[in-house]
Design a protein around this motif. Structure first.
Motif: not given
Lengths: 154, 154, 154
Positions: A5-11
């Motif tokens: 749910e947050v990995v694209l924010l991390a990217a």
């Protein structure tokens, strides 16, 4: 909260870290080219513009990351990623525009400032809706999303 | 970790983002008023005080947000929010005090520095207790809280 | 995500907050010693080196914390903590090296820059693997870890 749910924010954040590293390297090259040794931070206008461009991007980088994550976690990861990428692109144009002339920084600065405001607005909206839901039991965000067609009908 | 357990930390963070945006706008107005065009960062003392006030608040903003969240997640959301709001209020007074005179920045600076230290202390205490519990099996935080009457007896 | 999975990242972050506070106190002492009152940021070279050392550490502190947490959450808490502690140690040497001479900052600066790059690389690797797993169903990170012997065979 799952990592997905947050990995694209991390990217987007990693992309931002790389962009900041790129700006820092540009300052190091400008220091060498214009012979401005630390701790000096003043020199020819060409150097000072690059120095200030990097300083300005660095100053706003935490604000960007905080608003990106709050918008992504409390409102929508997809929207936060979208405006986050536009912000980073705007900062890239800003840095190179500023390096050429003080005037050249303005248009991309206004653009990235707008993207920053959108992220803060999404963060604020998401937080207000989550508080409303947690403390008053009203699911505003879900209603908003449904009205705007942003969420599947679950 | 549920969103409700951190949403008030998120709310204080959004408030902090808005405060930083407010300080940035104040610098833009001061640049126009005193005709100090970027990349210059020096000018009349009135301008330099506003510029430094904003630079100082920006520099400490990430430190504030990190300690707010660590204190809130590892110790107590309620206490972190309480001291976080006092910190932001202190920074507001600091900015306006500094804008008027270098002397005027001191009292609110000491106040917000104290709030910052409390947040770091809560963060450190919460982290130490969580490590003690996770690796030694001792629930120090719960014992502390019970002694101080901060938690319901569960 | 359990608190135990990130508590060591939190501990390194608190250590970093204390280090930043220590650097800030050093600047306050240097201001007194060399009679450089705010908002001035220029003065004798001894003062300017300490001022710039702290400014540089502050500027990179959010970048450090973001990469520490991304590396720790998406790749490995143990490795992130290891390189995070080396980074903070490098920054300590950098600050004191810079306080003595501009030349003295270089070696620890290169060292902490390397640690910073490792954290960003771990963060990037962890994020790419998580995305690959979430969207393509390939568990790259687990395969990597097994090849490198970093994870227990589960």
């Amino acid at each position: 909260m799952m990592l997905e749910e947050v990995v694209l924010l991390a990217a987007v954040t990693v992309l931002g870290l790389l962009e900041q590293a790129y700006f820092s390297l540009k300052v190091i090259y400008a220091r060498r080219k214009h012979s401005v040794s630390p701790p000096a931070t003043t020199g020819p206008p060409e150097f000072e513009r690059i120095f200030r461009a990097q300083a300005n991007c660095s100053e706003y980088f935490p604000i960007f990351v905080f608003s990106l994550w709050l918008a992504g976690v409390f409102f929508s990861q997809a929207l936060a990623v979208f405006f986050g990428l536009l912000y980073l692109y705007g900062r890239y144009l800003y840095f190179h525009g500023y390096a050429e002339s003080a005037q050249g920084r303005l248009e991309p600065l206004y653009f990235s400032a707008k993207m920053q405001w959108v992220l803060i607005a999404l963060a604020g909206l998401g937080v207000v809706c989550t508080i409303t839901q947690a403390y008053l039991g009203l699911d505003l965000l879900h209603s908003f999303s449904r009205v705007l067609g942003l969420t599947e009908h679950t």
